[in-house]
Design a protein around this motif. Structure first.
Motif, PDB file in Angstrom:
ATOM      1  N   UNK A   1       3.111   5.695   3.087  1.00  0.00           N
ATOM      2  CA  UNK A   1       3.046   4.248   3.096  1.00  0.00           C
ATOM      3  C   UNK A   1       3.820   3.662   1.913  1.00  0.00           C
ATOM      4  N   UNK A   2       4.676   2.666   2.196  1.00  0.00           N
ATOM      5  CA  UNK A   2       5.517   2.102   1.137  1.00  0.00           C
ATOM      6  C   UNK A   2       4.684   1.376   0.088  1.00  0.00           C
ATOM      7  N   UNK A   3       3.646   0.680   0.538  1.00  0.00           N
ATOM      8  CA  UNK A   3       2.825  -0.085  -0.397  1.00  0.00           C
ATOM      9  C   UNK A   3       2.181   0.810  -1.449  1.00  0.00           C
ATOM     10  N   UNK A   4       1.723   1.984  -1.037  1.00  0.00           N
ATOM     11  CA  UNK A   4       1.071   2.905  -1.970  1.00  0.00           C
ATOM     12  C   UNK A   4       2.073   3.670  -2.834  1.00  0.00           C
ATOM     13  N   UNK A   5       3.329   3.723  -2.397  1.00  0.00           N
ATOM     14  CA  UNK A   5       4.331   4.534  -3.095  1.00  0.00           C
ATOM     15  C   UNK A   5       5.585   3.739  -3.443  1.00  0.00           C
ATOM     16  N   UNK A   6       5.434   2.437  -3.607  1.00  0.00           N
ATOM     17  CA  UNK A   6       6.602   1.580  -3.851  1.00  0.00           C
ATOM     18  C   UNK A   6       7.406   2.048  -5.052  1.00  0.00           C
ATOM     19  N   UNK A   7       6.719   2.364  -6.153  1.00  0.00           N
ATOM     20  CA  UNK A   7       7.418   2.790  -7.361  1.00  0.00           C
ATOM     21  C   UNK A   7       8.180   4.091  -7.126  1.00  0.00           C
ATOM     22  N   UNK A   8       7.600   4.996  -6.390  1.00  0.00           N
ATOM     23  CA  UNK A   8       8.256   6.273  -6.108  1.00  0.00           C
ATOM     24  C   UNK A   8       9.501   6.081  -5.253  1.00  0.00           C
ATOM     25  N   UNK A   9       9.388   5.240  -4.217  1.00  0.00           N
ATOM     26  CA  UNK A   9      10.542   4.987  -3.351  1.00  0.00           C
ATOM     27  C   UNK A   9      11.659   4.287  -4.125  1.00  0.00           C
ATOM     28  N   UNK A  10      11.298   3.312  -4.934  1.00  0.00           N
ATOM     29  CA  UNK A  10      12.303   2.614  -5.742  1.00  0.00           C
ATOM     30  C   UNK A  10      12.980   3.583  -6.693  1.00  0.00           C
ATOM     31  N   UNK A  11      12.187   4.471  -7.309  1.00  0.00           N
ATOM     32  CA  UNK A  11      12.743   5.451  -8.243  1.00  0.00           C
ATOM     33  C   UNK A  11      13.736   6.363  -7.537  1.00  0.00           C
ATOM     34  N   UNK A  12      13.406   6.842  -6.356  1.00  0.00           N
ATOM     35  CA  UNK A  12      14.300   7.731  -5.610  1.00  0.00           C
ATOM     36  C   UNK A  12      15.602   7.019  -5.265  1.00  0.00           C
ATOM     37  N   UNK A  13      15.510   5.760  -4.822  1.00  0.00           N
ATOM     38  CA  UNK A  13      16.707   4.992  -4.477  1.00  0.00           C
ATOM     39  C   UNK A  13      17.595   4.791  -5.706  1.00  0.00           C
ATOM     40  N   UNK A  14      16.978   4.418  -6.835  1.00  0.00           N
ATOM     41  CA  UNK A  14      17.735   4.231  -8.075  1.00  0.00           C
ATOM     42  C   UNK A  14      18.411   5.533  -8.488  1.00  0.00           C
ATOM     43  N   UNK A  15      17.700   6.659  -8.362  1.00  0.00           N
ATOM     44  CA  UNK A  15      18.274   7.968  -8.707  1.00  0.00           C
ATOM     45  C   UNK A  15      19.513   8.262  -7.877  1.00  0.00           C
ATOM     46  N   UNK A  16      19.435   8.023  -6.570  1.00  0.00           N
ATOM     47  CA  UNK A  16      20.572   8.293  -5.681  1.00  0.00           C
ATOM     48  C   UNK A  16      21.770   7.432  -6.035  1.00  0.00           C
ATOM     49  N   UNK A  17      21.521   6.157  -6.353  1.00  0.00           N
ATOM     50  CA  UNK A  17      22.607   5.247  -6.720  1.00  0.00           C
ATOM     51  C   UNK A  17      23.252   5.684  -8.033  1.00  0.00           C
ATOM     52  N   UNK A  18      22.435   6.022  -9.010  1.00  0.00           N
ATOM     53  CA  UNK A  18      22.961   6.446 -10.315  1.00  0.00           C
ATOM     54  C   UNK A  18      23.753   7.735 -10.207  1.00  0.00           C
ATOM     55  N   UNK A  19      23.245   8.702  -9.443  1.00  0.00           N
ATOM     56  CA  UNK A  19      23.954   9.971  -9.282  1.00  0.00           C
ATOM     57  C   UNK A  19      25.299   9.764  -8.593  1.00  0.00           C
ATOM     58  N   UNK A  20      25.324   8.895  -7.590  1.00  0.00           N
ATOM     59  CA  UNK A  20      26.562   8.632  -6.853  1.00  0.00           C
ATOM     60  C   UNK A  20      27.609   7.931  -7.707  1.00  0.00           C
ATOM     61  N   UNK A  21      27.165   7.128  -8.659  1.00  0.00           N
ATOM     62  CA  UNK A  21      28.103   6.327  -9.451  1.00  0.00           C
ATOM     63  C   UNK A  21      28.410   6.904 -10.834  1.00  0.00           C
ATOM     64  N   UNK A  22      27.469   7.692 -11.386  1.00  0.00           N
ATOM     65  CA  UNK A  22      27.623   8.133 -12.768  1.00  0.00           C
ATOM     66  C   UNK A  22      27.698   9.653 -12.933  1.00  0.00           C
TER      67      UNK A  22
END
Length: 251
Positions: free
Chosen positions: A205-226
């Motif tokens: 559930x996104x509501x219970x894991x919002x921080x985890x999902x956001x963290x994973x998305x940020x990680x993927x973006x950072x890895x792709x760009x940096x």
């Protein structure tokens, strides 16, 4: 048989750590980083397998920490040892007996004592793992930076040197004071009383894991760009987002 599967995966983590130690001692830090990464993957899946198979055991808990002590404790200490040696000789090949390293006599041998300061990371990792084993409050979150995350932070330094090839970054990373500061920061973060969220999903559930999902998305973006520069940024974001989340939950 199923109760042995998580322990077998943990032993693969330990094996990867042993191989990484050999390559780190040989100053082949790129290959050492590869085996550490594999070890961390096994470290993630042993706990996952234990939960799925309902095969948690006291032996598995102790074995997991013993494996982490090698893969995520000894290896980053050796890597920092090598980096501090490089900072003294100005190059990738470390010669601890060179005059450029300001040699001193120690136990009848000519060695430069500064690189051994890097093993403060190993000592701090061992203390952190021992505390984790007796702390029952770290089941769904962590207190202090987990050793695998700290290891990735330390191993990112030689990878940045190898793959980014930026003179300014190289001068910073191979600066003795920067490396001493990183060693002290690493030892502090491992045992700091900072609550950090764990990437353990009890539901999807996104509501219970919002921080985890956001963290994973940020990680993927950072890895792709940096690329490898993303690793310190990810660790920084991990700590910052955990601290913000802790304050929000208090309110």
């Amino acid at each position: 048989m199923k109760r042995h599967i998580p322990n077998l995966i943990t032993l693969l983590n330990l094996f990867c750590g042993c191989v990484a130690v050999i390559f780190a001692v040989l100053n082949q830090l790129e290959i050492a980083a590869l085996f550490v990464f594999l070890g961390i993957v096994f470290d993630f899946f042993d706990g996952f397998a234990a939960r799925i198979l309902n095969a948690q055991s006291p032996v598995g808990l102790q074995l997991d920490s013993l494996a982490d002590m090698i893969t995520s404790g000894l290896v980053p200490g050796i890597v920092m040892f090598q980096l501090l040696g490089m900072s003294m000789t100005g190059g990738w090949n470390v010669d601890l007996s060179s005059q450029a390293a300001n040699d001193t006599f120690w136990v009848g041998l000519k060695v430069a004592p500064l690189p051994f300061f890097g093993f403060l990371i190993t000592l701090a990792s061992g203390y952190r793992l021992a505390k984790f084993n007796v702390d029952e409050d770290q089941q769904s979150s962590f207190v202090g930076l987990p050793t695998p995350a700290n290891t990735l932070l330390i191993l990112s330094l030689p990878l940045i040197l190898l793959y980014h090839n930026n003179d300014m970054l190289n001068n910073v990373i191979l600066n003795q004071w920067f490396l001493i500061g990183m060693t002290l920061l690493s030892a502090y973060l491992l045992n700091a009383k900072i609550g950090l969220f764990a990437l353990k999903f009890k539901t999807w559930d996104f509501k219970d894991n919002a921080l985890r999902y956001i963290f994973i998305i940020v990680c993927l973006v950072l890895i792709a760009t940096m690329k490898f520069m993303a690793i310190p940024a990810i660790i920084g974001f991990y700590i910052l987002s955990s601290v913000v989340s802790n304050f929000s939950n208090r309110d």
